[in-house]
Each structure stands twice: as structure tokens, then as C-alpha cells.
Design a protein around this motif. Structure first.
Motif, mmCIF file in Angstrom:
data_model
loop_
_atom_site.group_PDB
_atom_site.id
_atom_site.type_symbol
_atom_site.label_atom_id
_atom_site.label_comp_id
_atom_site.label_asym_id
_atom_site.label_seq_id
_atom_site.Cartn_x
_atom_site.Cartn_y
_atom_site.Cartn_z
ATOM 1 N N PRO A 4 0.815 -1.232 0.000
ATOM 2 C CA PRO A 4 0.000 0.000 0.000
ATOM 3 C C PRO A 4 0.838 1.267 0.000
ATOM 4 N N HIS A 5 1.967 1.233 0.695
ATOM 5 C CA HIS A 5 2.823 2.420 0.739
ATOM 6 C C HIS A 5 3.446 2.692 -0.625
ATOM 7 N N ASP A 6 3.902 1.629 -1.301
ATOM 8 C CA ASP A 6 4.460 1.799 -2.640
ATOM 9 C C ASP A 6 3.410 2.373 -3.585
ATOM 10 N N LEU A 7 2.191 1.847 -3.507
ATOM 11 C CA LEU A 7 1.110 2.340 -4.356
ATOM 12 C C LEU A 7 0.832 3.810 -4.089
ATOM 13 N N ASP A 8 0.813 4.173 -2.823
ATOM 14 C CA ASP A 8 0.534 5.558 -2.447
ATOM 15 C C ASP A 8 1.570 6.516 -3.022
ATOM 16 N N MET A 9 2.830 6.061 -3.100
ATOM 17 C CA MET A 9 3.878 6.917 -3.656
ATOM 18 C C MET A 9 3.765 7.045 -5.167
ATOM 19 N N ILE A 10 3.254 6.007 -5.840
ATOM 20 C CA ILE A 10 3.111 6.048 -7.294
ATOM 21 C C ILE A 10 1.964 6.965 -7.709
ATOM 22 N N VAL A 11 0.895 6.968 -6.935
ATOM 23 C CA VAL A 11 -0.278 7.784 -7.267
ATOM 24 C C VAL A 11 -0.007 9.243 -6.920
ATOM 25 N N THR A 12 0.090 10.071 -7.940
ATOM 26 C CA THR A 12 0.431 11.483 -7.724
ATOM 27 C C THR A 12 -0.678 12.437 -8.154
ATOM 28 N N ARG A 13 -1.720 11.924 -8.810
ATOM 29 C CA ARG A 13 -2.775 12.791 -9.326
ATOM 30 C C ARG A 13 -4.042 12.641 -8.490
ATOM 31 N N ALA A 14 -4.791 13.726 -8.395
ATOM 32 C CA ALA A 14 -6.015 13.740 -7.594
ATOM 33 C C ALA A 14 -7.109 12.923 -8.273
ATOM 34 N N PRO A 15 -8.032 12.381 -7.500
ATOM 35 C CA PRO A 15 -9.160 11.630 -8.075
ATOM 36 C C PRO A 15 -9.922 12.479 -9.084
ATOM 37 N N GLY A 16 -10.256 11.881 -10.211
ATOM 38 C CA GLY A 16 -11.013 12.594 -11.232
ATOM 39 C C GLY A 16 -10.150 13.336 -12.241
ATOM 40 N N ASP A 17 -8.834 13.411 -12.008
ATOM 41 C CA ASP A 17 -7.937 14.079 -12.955
ATOM 42 C C ASP A 17 -7.954 13.311 -14.286
ATOM 43 N N LYS A 18 -8.174 14.020 -15.382
ATOM 44 C CA LYS A 18 -8.284 13.403 -16.699
ATOM 45 C C LYS A 18 -7.003 13.515 -17.522
ATOM 46 N N GLY A 19 -5.919 13.838 -16.857
ATOM 47 C CA GLY A 19 -4.667 14.036 -17.581
ATOM 48 C C GLY A 19 -4.173 12.812 -18.325
ATOM 49 N N TRP A 20 -4.676 11.646 -17.989
ATOM 50 C CA TRP A 20 -4.231 10.410 -18.631
ATOM 51 C C TRP A 20 -4.755 10.249 -20.054
ATOM 52 N N THR A 21 -5.808 10.973 -20.402
ATOM 53 C CA THR A 21 -6.444 10.743 -21.701
ATOM 54 C C THR A 21 -5.543 11.120 -22.875
ATOM 55 N N THR A 22 -4.788 12.204 -22.734
ATOM 56 C CA THR A 22 -3.935 12.644 -23.847
ATOM 57 C C THR A 22 -2.804 11.649 -24.127
ATOM 58 N N PRO A 23 -1.991 11.272 -23.118
ATOM 59 C CA PRO A 23 -0.934 10.300 -23.416
ATOM 60 C C PRO A 23 -1.474 8.936 -23.830
ATOM 61 N N LEU A 24 -2.613 8.547 -23.288
ATOM 62 C CA LEU A 24 -3.174 7.249 -23.664
ATOM 63 C C LEU A 24 -3.663 7.280 -25.113
ATOM 64 N N THR A 25 -4.208 8.411 -25.532
ATOM 65 C CA THR A 25 -4.625 8.556 -26.931
ATOM 66 C C THR A 25 -3.415 8.477 -27.858
ATOM 67 N N GLY A 26 -2.333 9.116 -27.440
ATOM 68 C CA GLY A 26 -1.112 9.062 -28.242
ATOM 69 C C GLY A 26 -0.554 7.647 -28.342
#
Length: 378
Positions: free
Chosen positions: A139-161
């Protein structure tokens, strides 16, 4: 270590405690002996100069030895299955990339799920998802990997690319002239990946349960790609080793050193090392096949490999010359152990008498040597 303990055992209680605590040895005696702080500094600098001199001579010996190392094969792990350099007679004889190209192509497509995960990871929930074997996620490792707030849609652009990249590979796959089974497995991975991305983009959200389902669906195809990659690497490397063995002759080959440079995460059971191991002199392979984990690929891999190998070779001889009365210490110098590791383990590991493992600060504060337990003379 016996030599260290012997030295401390013959030292005075004040001297031993001083050595271990770093407190001034002249504190108790400066007034009567007339030792000044300047004298003490000069004396300690003179002692340090001994080690400086040793290191200088050691470096000179290593530099000369580097020119004599032969025969040596230096392996640089890379995306193409490895670059191999033969050094014979002290000279670089040949550099070869022996692994067939479909090794890299098979691995490239097998990495698709990891590529998608890398885009989405920062946007995960910081709660371990309810997936099979979820208890294996720290859980601690996961917590460090997650850096964006819930609902942030920033993933859509790189995933589209990334989808565009995947779809291009899928469209052109039929003209890559791959073995049929490999082409089919690559098609499955790419098709399922595009399908997962489209569903996530259309929904405007993703969850790790659906990603886990996608990853499980393509896993059998990933195994097919791994089989092709392994076969390509085995055939390529073993073919090269056979040719070089003939080139330099059996006598030289029996003394061959191989240094394999890799990043830490692939240094254990390194794929190149596994293949090369069985082509070497089996009586020497455990000492002559050397894995060198690095933080990142060095700018001059040959120099790094030879510099480390020179250190290993000269330590092998030095160990028997310097510590020929204590084979355990000699083996430590010849291996990856620090020479003080055994001594430290004995002092903190409960194998020594209780007085030797007493709280360090307490022993020093009471004037007792933390190793012998004896009180300082007053």
C-alpha cells in the motif's frame, strides 16, 4: 574479523574506546604528555596518508592490469538482446549484436500492457484494488506512485497518443515478415490493447479491475512472445560463443572472463549470463562469469567492465598473498563482501559476549570499552 578483534584486544581500554567513539585520544593525557591539538591533527593526517598512498599504488596496479586482461567478453544488455565485445591479446577484437531482430520485436509487443499501465499508474486510487493477489501490492508503494487527484483526466492525452502508436503497429503487422505464431500473438496483444483503450476513453474513466482483465486476456499471447524471444537469444548468443571459441582456441577459452553489464532490476538470473554460463569452462564459471549491476547504462561500458574486472583479478591474487593465514578473510576480499562485514555481524548479531553488544552510547558514557566491556583506567 579475527585480525580486528586481536588489535582491539591488545589496545588499552581508553585507546579502544577512543577508536570506536571518535573521541580525542589525548583528552585524558594531553596535559601530562604535552600533546597539542595541532600535534594530534598532524598525526592523524599522517595516518590517513598511509591509506592515500595505498590507494594510489592500488590504482596504478589496476591501470596496468587493465591493459593485460585477456581473453574477456564484455556483454552490454540492450533492447536487441545484447552487444558482445571480445577482447583478446589485450585488444578489442570484435563487437557483435548476435541476437536475431525478432527478439526485439517480440519483446516490444509483449511490453504493451506495461506501457498502458505506465500511463495510468499516476491516476490510480491510492487504495489497493480488489484484484486477484491484490494483497501482494504494498500500500505504501502504491501511495507513492499515485500522484494525481481523483477525477484528474490528464491520462487521456498520453493514452490517446499511445493508442495511435499501437494501432499503427497493428496495421503494419502483416508486412513485418514475422513467424506466423509470433504474428498471431502480436495481433492479439495489440487488438486487445486498442479495445481496452477505446473503452476507457469512451467512458472517460478506467479502473484496475478492467485493466487486470485485459492483462489476463493477453497474457497467453505474451508467453508466446517470450518463447520466441528466448529462442532467438539462445541461438544467437550460443552461435557467437561457438565461433569465438574456435577463433581464440580451447586453451584461451578455458581462462575466459565474461563481464555482463545490466541494470539492477535485471541483474539476478540475467538472461545473457544464463546462456553464456553453459558455454564456459565449468570449473571456472563461478569465478569468471561476473554480473555487474549498474544504476544506468554507462557511457563507456567497456571501460567500466574492464576497470571492475581488473579490481576483481588483482584482489583475487592479493587475497591469497595478504590473508593467507585466514582463508575466510581471503574469500571475503575475493568476493563481494566488505572485509568488515563479518566483524560487524558478530558485534551486532548476538554471537559475541553480551558486553561486546552493549548499547554503544551507554558503554562510551560509562567509560567502558563497548567491545571488551572493561573500564578505562583513571
Amino acid at each position: 574479523m579475527a585480525t580486528r578483534r586481536g588489535f582491539l584486544g591488545t589496545a588499552s581500554a581508553v585507546g579502544a574506546a577512543t577508536l570506536l567513539t571518535g573521541q580525542s585520544a589525548s583528552t585524558a593525557s594531553a596535559a601530562t604528555a604535552g600533546i597539542t591539538a595541532t600535534d594530534e591533527t598532524a598525526a592523524r593526517n599522517a595516518i590517513r596518508a598511509v591509506n592515500t598512498g595505498m590507494r594510489s599504488h592500488y590504482a596504478t596496479l589496476k591501470t596496468e592490469l587493465t591493459k593485460q586482461l585477456s581473453p574477456v567478453i564484455v556483454v552490454q544488455n540492450n533492447a536487441g538482446g545484447g552487444r558482445f565485445t571480445l577482447i583478446n591479446g589485450g585488444k578489442q577484437t570484435e563487437t557483435v549484436d548476435p541476437v536475431p531482430e525478432y527478439f526485439e520485436l517480440a519483446k516490444s509487443i509483449a511490453h504493451v500492457p506495461l506501457g498502458i499501465y505506465s500511463v495510468l499508474a499516476a491516476y490510480l486510487s491510492d487504495q489497493v484494488p480488489n484484484i486477484p493477489n491484490g494483497d501482494r501490492v504494498d500500500p505504501h508503494d502504491l501511495d507513492m506512485i499515485v500522484t494525481r487527484a481523483p477525477g484528474d483526466k490528464g491520462w487521456t492525452t498520453p493514452l490517446t497518443g499511445f493508442r495511435t502508436t499501437l494501432n499503427t503497429a497493428l496495421t503494419k503487422l502483416g508486412t513485418a515478415n514475422l513467424p506466423l505464431d509470433l504474428e498471431n500473438s502480436c495481433d492479439k496483444i495489440l487488438s486487445e490493447a486498442v479495445k481496452f483503450i477505446d473503452a476507457s476513453l469512451n467512458a472517460g474513466s478506467f479502473d484496475m479491475v478492467s485493466f487486470n482483465r485485459f492483462a489476463a486476456t493477453v497474457y497467453p499471447s505474451i508467453r508466446v512472445n517470450m518463447t520466441f524471444a528466448a529462442t532467438a537469444q539462445i541461438n544467437g548468443i550460443e552461435g557467437l560463443m561457438k565461433r569465438w571459441r574456435t577463433l581464440i582456441g580451447e586453451r584461451a577459452w578455458s581462462d575466459l572472463y565474461v563481464t555482463v553489464l545490466s541494470i539492477w532490476t535485471t541483474s539476478e538470473l540475467n538472461q545473457a549470463s544464463i546462456i553464456i554460463r553453459r558455454t564456459m569452462n565449468q570449473a571456472k564459471v563461478d569465478t569468471h562469469l561476473i554480473d555487474l549491476p549498474t544504476v544506468e547504462t554507462p557511457s563507456d561500458p567497456i571501460l567500466v567492465a574492464l576497470d571492475n574486472l581488473a579490481r576483481i583479478v588483482q584482489d583475487n591474487v592479493a587475497a591469497e598473498m595478504v590473508f593467507n593465514t585466514d582463508l575466510k578473510v581471503a574469500d571475503a576480499l575475493k568476493g563481494r563482501e566488505d572485509l568488515l562485514s563479518d566483524e560487524i555481524l558478530q558485534q551486532i548479531g548476538g554471537t559475541a559476549p553480551a558486553a561486546r553488544t552493549a548499547a554503544f552510547g551507554t558503554a562510551a558514557a560509562t567509560g567502558a570499552c563497548p567491545i571488551t566491556g572493561r573500564m578505562a583506567a583513571v
